[in-house]
Design an enzyme around this catalytic site. Sequence first.
Site, PDB file in Angstrom:
ATOM      1  N   GLU A  71      -3.086   2.468  -0.999  1.00  8.93           N
ATOM      2  CA  GLU A  71      -2.829   1.057  -1.236  1.00  8.93           C
ATOM      3  C   GLU A  71      -3.817   0.155  -0.487  1.00  8.93           C
ATOM      4  O   GLU A  71      -4.245  -0.859  -1.011  1.00  8.93           O
ATOM      5  CB  GLU A  71      -1.383   0.719  -0.819  1.00  8.93           C
ATOM      6  CG  GLU A  71      -0.911  -0.668  -1.180  1.00  8.93           C
ATOM      7  CD  GLU A  71      -0.811  -0.912  -2.690  1.00  8.93           C
ATOM      8  OE1 GLU A  71      -0.883   0.069  -3.461  1.00  8.93           O
ATOM      9  OE2 GLU A  71      -0.700  -2.073  -3.091  1.00  8.93           O
ATOM     10  N   ASP A  72      -4.187   0.530   0.700  1.00  7.54           N
ATOM     11  CA  ASP A  72      -4.938  -0.400   1.559  1.00  7.54           C
ATOM     12  C   ASP A  72      -6.400  -0.047   1.817  1.00  7.54           C
ATOM     13  O   ASP A  72      -7.099  -0.788   2.500  1.00  7.54           O
ATOM     14  CB  ASP A  72      -4.239  -0.522   2.929  1.00  7.54           C
ATOM     15  CG  ASP A  72      -2.898  -1.226   2.812  1.00  7.54           C
ATOM     16  OD1 ASP A  72      -2.670  -1.863   1.769  1.00  7.54           O
ATOM     17  OD2 ASP A  72      -2.092  -1.134   3.751  1.00  7.54           O
TER      18      ASP A  72
END
Length: 744
Positions: free
Chosen positions: A101-102
């Site tokens: 996600e990051d």
Amino acid sequence: MAGLPAAAQVDPGLPRARSLELETGTLSREELVGRVLAYHRTADADRLGRAFDFAREHHGEQLRASGDPYYSHPVAVAELLTQVQLDDVTIIAGLLHDTVEDTSVTLDDVRRQFGDDVADLVDGVTKLTRLEYRSEETKQAENFQKFILATVNDIRVLLVKLADRLHNMRTIHHLSKREKRERIARETMEIYAPLSRRVGLYHVASELEDLSFEQINPEARRAIQYRLDDLSKENRVDLERIRDDLTALMEAGGIRCRIKGRRKSPYSIWRKLERKSISFRDVADIFAFRIIVEEVSECYQALGLVHTVWACLPDRFRDFISVPKPNGYRSLHTTVRASGNRRVELQIRTEEMDNTAEHGVAAHWGYKNSVYGFDPDSARAVGLDPETNLRAFSELIAHEAEPDEFLEHAKLEMYREHVFTFTPKGRLIVLPRGAMPLDFAYAVHTAIGDTCTGVRINGENRALRTELDNGDVVEILRGCEPAAPTGWEAMTITGRARAALRRLVRNRERREFRRLGQGLIRQSLRRAGIDPVTVRLDTVAARAGYESGEAMAEAAGRGKISVRELIETVFPGHKVETAGDLSRLPADDEHAKMLVSGADLTPGVTLHLAECCRPLPGDRIIGIQEPDIGLVVHAISCARLAAFDDRPDAWVDLRWTELAETGAVAVGRIRVTGANQKGVLAMLCTAVAQSNGNIVAIETDKRTVDFIDLLLDIEVEDVRRLTQILAALRSLAVVDRAVREQEA
Ligand code: MN
């Protein structure tokens, strides 16, 4: 997670203020691997170490709000997971949970380097994280919980997510924006705390609640904390004496045990104060003791000993050993009047029961026969079905209903009958399984359903008959006018959508009847020698006793009133002449030339569409050259053509133009005979409108008491449409016969 030094669990004799400081230190690579190996001998140390490095490398220079390097967060999450002794796959998923996600890492990268088992868990956690951003409407919390339970098929995904949330909550005070802290705290309170409780992680649940409480209502929490500390000091002597008494009692009875003190968290006290009209002092179980013994039989012996010296409050006694909670929780609960008439709550359980109570689901994970994983024997030991796999186990958890909590008593099966979808803004829309975009549209808002023209699901254009799936983001495409063509009802399953569509169709019919009625009234006015332009329909309506011109027009359109009688009554002295012919679109040369062309067509020739057979696009056609008239276009089936059999020179090959075939309208004529009963005209008009025909003129040819013969002129794009309309009319019970009107 449950093995953490939970703040709610303090020695009543030695009260201490709850520390908000990080309770997880940042472990080194070696320390973390060592911790896992300590309880999981066959853990893949290499893979663990690589995951540690991978997280550190890919989170790179990212920083947490605290100023710590970002990778300290996944390491802390992994550490929390080691405290419940989860397997190496889960620990690795904890280390990698934010990479997809990051960072620029893809799920495929994770899969390639760490295998399917890790990738599947990371994928599950990533999906939950994405959902978080959509769940801004807190009212949706309960459904969101169900959504999580319905979609998480590996309980370890949820455990990683809870560890993630716990660490984020422990460090939330570093976030500068109050609104953000509050939003996250509410979400935690409403979603993650109940979920923790559902999987049996009571300590995590109460810590999450308390951390959230601190953000949502800091003043209240501070006040309660202050009172609690005060009360602890005040009761210190009493509580120490009770502990000593208990210790002596157990020793005298020959029961080896440990005694733990427990103090209620500020938040759980707050809830009691909120829910019951009692004062702080009346909260009974602020202080409690736990007696942990070795054997199940000793639980009852200990209970017996306690009850012989202190009176028990019968309505507070619960035996969760003979009847465990569905999540496997077992313990004896009793409240007694101890020394000094003081009410004290006691929990009596074995070490193993205590382990289950603290670790919840995770308690049944362990190292067994050289394999680390879910241990069916351990589950059986607490009364769970040994066949239980993780999926079934998460169902079991979902079944738990604690009246004291804000969990619903519903079953997971019930959630399976639903599909959980989202608006583009993240509002959760819960629909019955099998629901389609129109159901969704009407569930959001009637106006959205009414103007729906199409749908995008997860960013892609899809058909309106697409069945929606869990997690779909549904974007309804809208027009400015109500759309909803006939047949859309088949693409709905909810009553709400169906009722709305029916209403829409009814409204459209009403408009259609009004238009038709207005036309009939104008036509009759003309035939009565009155210029329709000089007449206001509202005035006519008022004189005829209708509330509005529209109501009158609708009645006329539906055939409920005789327009001729109406006009002759309102305008005495005028007589409506019965016209021999229908008014219709002129099938003149220009119109015909738009529709018909041919290779042998003489330039400048005048074209007519034959009045006898009224050819329509789709009919096979032929032209007949007639002196002084021009070229007359007949349908090949026309009976009149027989007259030209001996004049082959007059026949000209013709075809419909592209324009004619792509939607230019022509007027077809239909003769309908049927029962003359109330509303028959309305039924016919409805059938025509539903088949997308447009009635331009209507004439009653013959009408008796029980028999009606009508001619309908209908705008259609081609003969196929006319055939459909004929079929629709024939399907009506009141219709005996419906045919295309062509001269025989
Ligand atoms: Mn995270």
